[in-house]
Design a protein around this motif. Structure first.
Motif, PDB file in Angstrom:
ATOM      1  N   SER A 106     -18.098   1.899  43.329  1.00  0.00           N
ATOM      2  CA  SER A 106     -18.348   0.057  44.084  1.00  0.00           C
ATOM      3  C   SER A 106     -17.337   0.697  45.239  1.00  0.00           C
ATOM      4  O   SER A 106     -16.584   1.925  45.045  1.00  0.00           O
ATOM      5  N   ALA A 107     -16.689  -0.306  45.921  1.00  0.00           N
ATOM      6  CA  ALA A 107     -16.345  -0.088  47.256  1.00  0.00           C
ATOM      7  C   ALA A 107     -14.884   0.157  47.285  1.00  0.00           C
ATOM      8  O   ALA A 107     -14.432   0.685  46.960  1.00  0.00           O
ATOM      9  N   ILE A 108     -14.586  -0.501  45.917  1.00  0.00           N
ATOM     10  CA  ILE A 108     -12.949  -0.344  44.981  1.00  0.00           C
ATOM     11  C   ILE A 108     -12.726   1.549  45.232  1.00  0.00           C
ATOM     12  O   ILE A 108     -12.100   1.868  44.840  1.00  0.00           O
ATOM     13  N   ARG A 140     -14.879   3.696  45.503  1.00  0.00           N
ATOM     14  CA  ARG A 140     -15.020   4.494  46.623  1.00  0.00           C
ATOM     15  C   ARG A 140     -13.581   4.798  47.650  1.00  0.00           C
ATOM     16  O   ARG A 140     -13.123   6.262  47.211  1.00  0.00           O
ATOM     17  N   GLU A 141     -12.634   4.117  47.259  1.00  0.00           N
ATOM     18  CA  GLU A 141     -11.629   3.989  48.813  1.00  0.00           C
ATOM     19  C   GLU A 141     -10.087   4.301  47.557  1.00  0.00           C
ATOM     20  O   GLU A 141      -9.633   5.166  47.750  1.00  0.00           O
ATOM     21  N   ASN A 195     -13.996  10.239  56.074  1.00  0.00           N
ATOM     22  CA  ASN A 195     -15.868   9.785  55.472  1.00  0.00           C
ATOM     23  C   ASN A 195     -14.927   8.897  53.486  1.00  0.00           C
ATOM     24  O   ASN A 195     -15.257  10.664  53.123  1.00  0.00           O
ATOM     25  N   LEU A 196     -14.742   8.183  53.558  1.00  0.00           N
ATOM     26  CA  LEU A 196     -14.254   8.166  52.244  1.00  0.00           C
ATOM     27  C   LEU A 196     -15.368   8.515  51.215  1.00  0.00           C
ATOM     28  O   LEU A 196     -15.152   9.050  49.871  1.00  0.00           O
ATOM     29  N   ASP A 197     -17.026   8.356  51.175  1.00  0.00           N
ATOM     30  CA  ASP A 197     -17.798   8.606  50.658  1.00  0.00           C
ATOM     31  C   ASP A 197     -17.852  10.018  50.012  1.00  0.00           C
ATOM     32  O   ASP A 197     -17.969  10.883  48.958  1.00  0.00           O
ATOM     33  N   GLU A 242     -14.841  12.040  49.876  1.00  0.00           N
ATOM     34  CA  GLU A 242     -13.786  11.998  48.848  1.00  0.00           C
ATOM     35  C   GLU A 242     -12.387  12.897  49.255  1.00  0.00           C
ATOM     36  O   GLU A 242     -11.547  11.918  49.616  1.00  0.00           O
TER      37      GLU A 242
END
Length: 455
Positions: A11-13, A15-16, A75-77, A79
């Motif tokens: 989820s976006a959360i 991911r962040e 890039n948060l994807d 990590e």
């Protein structure tokens, strides 16, 4: 990265919250260095081919040049810094990049990166503290004869020299440096090769990896290696103590620069003004150093609470080890630089220091000591008689050093034929010749000894 096991994405959360690249990108130099050493060892052990190792090493050099020039992309994807570098390596050299992660995990990878960073941070702080010490030594030598009030309970106690006072902070910094040296020594083991937690079935040469990364030895237990953050706690605890020492000196500068004291005039470089009161000269740098000590201590406590109940081995909680270490390091480096600058550029008001050193019956203990030496009086009797002399001086509106011979002799018949002592502040400090004392001779000896120790 999870495609083999997961069918859906985060989820976006998630991911962040899961991404650490915004802060662990700071480890990119250590990560690339450790990766190059790791792949070279894999090639030497015949685990990957020489050609693949050369391609990987060359790609890592390209990435290092890119990061040096343009910074690390976030890039948060991806990590973290490890996957960010690996993804870029794949773009540069293709699927062979995947061989880099043979026989290692992000668990031992990040533990190694962090140890490398903390060791470098310890060395940086040590250099800053050494510069601080040299500045203290220069000013202490300059003011070896400058008399000032010595305080206990912030009440005038006995006269000391400003040089002696500054040398007290030299000693604090000396102990601080020893703590960082101890932290470096305990961090001198390399986790790389511990893999996720259990070690690996590949025939690694962990001694080679440790040596090429500048460590004394590889870690002895893979479970401990990936879950240990003692080295970060050691750093933070040493940083906390150092910041407390800086804060104490900062507090003294704040007090000394105030009009009621007037002991020092801070330079324009370390002062600010007021937006409304044009006469103001505020010791803001000292006040911020004082405040930074609280933040650094908070960073230490934050990591203590992260680690306090974690079972073996690695847990994601440990991702939060880096922000407090980074924050504390930046604050401490700034505080050391600020206090070094303040000590170097401050204008000590020697006349004011001497005048106030003579107040508050500050040589009363000298009188008591003289009674013990000259009249063979028990110290408790001498203390009582000196107290009576102080009381008499207060009744006459003068300092004990200003009492005339008749007044003193009237307090006790044993004083009738005695040659009364010199109760001046200069005589007082000159008499404090015990090792570690405030006598100007001892201060100069301490400065000389300290300079020899630092060479």
């Amino acid at each position: 990265m999870w495609g083999g096991r997961f069918s859906g994405g985060p989820s976006a959360i998630m991911r962040e919250i899961n991404a650490s690249i915004p802060f662990d990108k700071r480890l990119w130099r250590q990560d690339i260095r450790a990766s190059k050493v790791h792949v070279a060892m894999l090639a030497a052990q015949g685990i990957v081919s020489e050609a693949d190792a050369e391609a990987i090493s060359g790609g890592l050099d390209t990435i290092a040049a890119e990061y040096e020039a343009d910074g690390v992309p976030e890039n948060l994807d991806l990590e973290d810094i490890h996957m960010t570098a690996e993804a870029r390596l794949t773009e540069l050299i293709g699927p062979v990049a995947g061989r880099l992660h043979t026989a290692r995990s992000r668990n031992d990878q990040v533990a190694t990166d962090c140890r490398l960073w903390v060791r470098e941070a310890c060395a940086e702080v040590d250099a800053g503290l050494a510069a601080f010490q040299r500045t203290l030594l220069a000013r202490a030598e300059e003011h070896a004869d400058t008399v000032m009030p010595g305080f206990t309970h912030l009440q005038a106690a006995q006269p000391v020299t400003l040089g002696h006072h500054l040398m007290a902070y030299y000693e604090m910094a000396r102990r601080d440096r020893s703590r960082f040296a101890d932290a470096m020594a305990r961090a001198d083991e390399c986790p790389l090769g511990s893999a996720a937690l259990a070690g690996t079935s590949f025939d690694l040469d962990r001694e080679r990896t440790a040596s090429e990364l500048g460590f004394a030895r590889p870690t002895a237990n893979s479970l401990d290696a990936v879950s240990d953050r003692d080295f970060a706690l050691d750093y933070l605890m040493a940083a906390t103590t150092a910041s407390l020492h800086l804060s104490r000196l900062a507090e003294e500068f704040v007090i000394w620069a105030s009009q009621p004291f007037g002991f020092v005039k801070l330079s324009d470089a370390y002062s600010t003004g007021s937006s409304i009161m044009p006469q103001k000269r505020n010791p803001d740098a000292a006040e911020l150093v004082r405040s930074h000590a609280g933040r650094i201590a908070g960073c230490m406590q934050a990591l203590v609470m992260v680690m306090k109940g974690l079972p073996l081995a690695y847990a994601k909680d440990m991702q939060d080890d880096k922000p407090p270490v980074f924050e504390a390091h930046d604050l401490l480096a700034l505080s050391i630089a600020a206090m070094t600058g303040m000590v170097e550029t401050s204008d000590f008001q020697t006349g004011r220091l001497r005048d106030l050193a003579a107040g508050g019956h500050s040589t009363a203990t000298d009188f008591a000591d003289w009674l013990v030496r000259s009249l063979d009086m028990p110290f408790r009797d001498a203390h009582h008689l000196t107290g009576a002399a102080v009381k008499l001086a207060e009744q006459q509106g003068c300092d004990i050093s200003e009492l005339d011979a008749a007044a003193l002799r009237g307090l006790d018949p044993r004083l009738a034929d005695a040659d009364l002592p010199d109760l001046s502040v200069e005589g007082s400090v000159a008499s404090r010749m015990s090792y570690g004392g405030t006598a100007p001779t001892r201060v100069r000896e301490a400065v000389k000894r300290a300079r020899e120790d630092m060479t």
